[in-house]
Every structure is written in structure tokens, then in C-alpha cells.
Design a protein around this motif. Sequence first.
Motif, mmCIF file in Angstrom:
data_model
loop_
_atom_site.group_PDB
_atom_site.id
_atom_site.type_symbol
_atom_site.label_atom_id
_atom_site.label_comp_id
_atom_site.label_asym_id
_atom_site.label_seq_id
_atom_site.Cartn_x
_atom_site.Cartn_y
_atom_site.Cartn_z
ATOM 1 N N SER A 3 0.860 -1.179 0.000
ATOM 2 C CA SER A 3 0.000 0.000 0.000
ATOM 3 C C SER A 3 0.898 1.232 0.000
ATOM 4 O O SER A 3 2.055 1.179 0.392
ATOM 5 C CB SER A 3 -0.903 0.009 1.235
ATOM 6 O OG SER A 3 -0.154 0.332 2.393
ATOM 7 N N SER A 4 0.360 2.355 -0.427
ATOM 8 C CA SER A 4 1.185 3.565 -0.494
ATOM 9 C C SER A 4 1.633 3.992 0.891
ATOM 10 O O SER A 4 2.695 4.581 1.038
ATOM 11 C CB SER A 4 0.432 4.688 -1.201
ATOM 12 O OG SER A 4 -0.716 5.046 -0.468
ATOM 13 N N GLN A 5 0.854 3.676 1.926
ATOM 14 C CA GLN A 5 1.253 4.058 3.274
ATOM 15 C C GLN A 5 2.547 3.351 3.689
ATOM 16 O O GLN A 5 3.393 3.932 4.345
ATOM 17 C CB GLN A 5 0.138 3.742 4.261
ATOM 18 C CG GLN A 5 0.369 4.366 5.619
ATOM 19 C CD GLN A 5 -0.859 4.293 6.496
ATOM 20 O OE1 GLN A 5 -1.762 3.510 6.242
ATOM 21 N NE2 GLN A 5 -0.895 5.127 7.509
ATOM 22 N N ARG A 7 4.855 2.609 1.755
ATOM 23 C CA ARG A 7 5.921 3.060 0.865
ATOM 24 C C ARG A 7 6.360 4.494 1.153
ATOM 25 O O ARG A 7 7.141 5.065 0.396
ATOM 26 C CB ARG A 7 5.457 2.950 -0.586
ATOM 27 C CG ARG A 7 5.314 1.507 -1.014
ATOM 28 C CD ARG A 7 4.717 1.446 -2.397
ATOM 29 N NE ARG A 7 5.334 0.376 -3.147
ATOM 30 C CZ ARG A 7 5.529 0.383 -4.447
ATOM 31 N NH1 ARG A 7 5.152 1.408 -5.175
ATOM 32 N NH2 ARG A 7 6.089 -0.630 -5.043
ATOM 33 N N HIS A 94 11.668 7.191 -6.713
ATOM 34 C CA HIS A 94 11.659 7.400 -5.268
ATOM 35 C C HIS A 94 12.168 8.791 -4.948
ATOM 36 O O HIS A 94 12.827 9.431 -5.767
ATOM 37 C CB HIS A 94 12.414 6.305 -4.525
ATOM 38 C CG HIS A 94 13.789 6.016 -5.030
ATOM 39 N ND1 HIS A 94 14.798 5.592 -4.222
ATOM 40 C CD2 HIS A 94 14.344 6.084 -6.262
ATOM 41 C CE1 HIS A 94 15.900 5.407 -4.920
ATOM 42 N NE2 HIS A 94 15.641 5.704 -6.165
ATOM 43 N N ASP A 115 10.040 8.415 0.211
ATOM 44 C CA ASP A 115 8.774 8.073 -0.447
ATOM 45 C C ASP A 115 9.088 7.277 -1.711
ATOM 46 O O ASP A 115 9.682 7.791 -2.644
ATOM 47 C CB ASP A 115 8.038 9.372 -0.789
ATOM 48 C CG ASP A 115 6.724 9.157 -1.512
ATOM 49 O OD1 ASP A 115 6.444 8.051 -2.013
ATOM 50 O OD2 ASP A 115 5.960 10.140 -1.593
ATOM 51 N N THR A 117 6.574 5.531 -3.388
ATOM 52 C CA THR A 117 5.293 5.183 -4.011
ATOM 53 C C THR A 117 5.399 5.150 -5.533
ATOM 54 O O THR A 117 4.657 4.429 -6.184
ATOM 55 C CB THR A 117 4.164 6.152 -3.596
ATOM 56 O OG1 THR A 117 4.579 7.494 -3.867
ATOM 57 C CG2 THR A 117 3.825 6.019 -2.120
#
Length: 148
Positions: A3-5, A7, A94, A115, A117
Amino acid sequence: MDSSQERVVSATRVIDAPAHVIFELIADPARQPEWDGNDNLSKAAAGQRVHQVGDVFRMTTTKGKERDNHVVEFEEGRLIAWKPSGVGEPQAGHLWRWELEPIDTGSTRVTHTYDWTGLTDEQRFERARWTTSERLLGSIDRLAAAVE
């Protein structure tokens, strides 16, 4: 898929130093190996101080690879973020971000974020997961030691 959280990792700490003093160490790539908590940076040539979005600075990793870092966010004394790439290669997706929030004239809240994502190369995921909030805090702690 993560999930993006998962990442986006970050760490925050108050450093007993003015924001402009801390920012100078972050914005000067030649100083970054001194406080890199990931022990990933070997060296950078002097004279690459970042001044604006669009600047690119080159670092050499501890594995001997050269990386171009493309500045994508910048506010003097407050914010700097970059996206790394191999020399002449597209950015991998990134981002490293530093945010400095002055609390008073002698102390600053420092937030360091990694980050990934936008990272799509699955071969890079294991290394990306290795960058934890504890490792980011290690960079902040070393940065604090350099300025306090």
C-alpha cells in the motif's frame, strides 16, 4: 503490492540549532556523507550547493556508483527534496525529502521522509524496504550531532 502508506516512511526530531544552519548541511551535497544514516553515500564534489528546483547534484555511493539527484522541491532554509537516478538515466521513482520547521531562533523540527510510491522497478523494492524510519532518524541524529 504494497500500500502507499507502507511506501512512505519518515522520522521527526527537534534539533537544537537554527533552521538555516541545518539546511546548509543538507543543501550542500559534499557534506551529506558526514551525516547519512543509511551509510550509502561515499562522496560528492564540492560546489554543488542546491539553490532551486531543477538543480541536479551528483553523489558517489559506497558501492562506487554515481547518482544524479534531481531537485523537485525547494524552499530556501525550509524544504528540499530530490529524486535520484543513474547518470543519464530516467528517475527511478523514489524521493528523499527534508522539511525544516523553526520552533524558535535556536531550535528546529526536522522531518526526513523517504517516499517510494512511484518506484516501479521491483528489483529495487527490497532496498527500498530497507530504508526504515529508524534509518531516517539515524540521519537526523547525525545531522544534529554535526550542528549542536
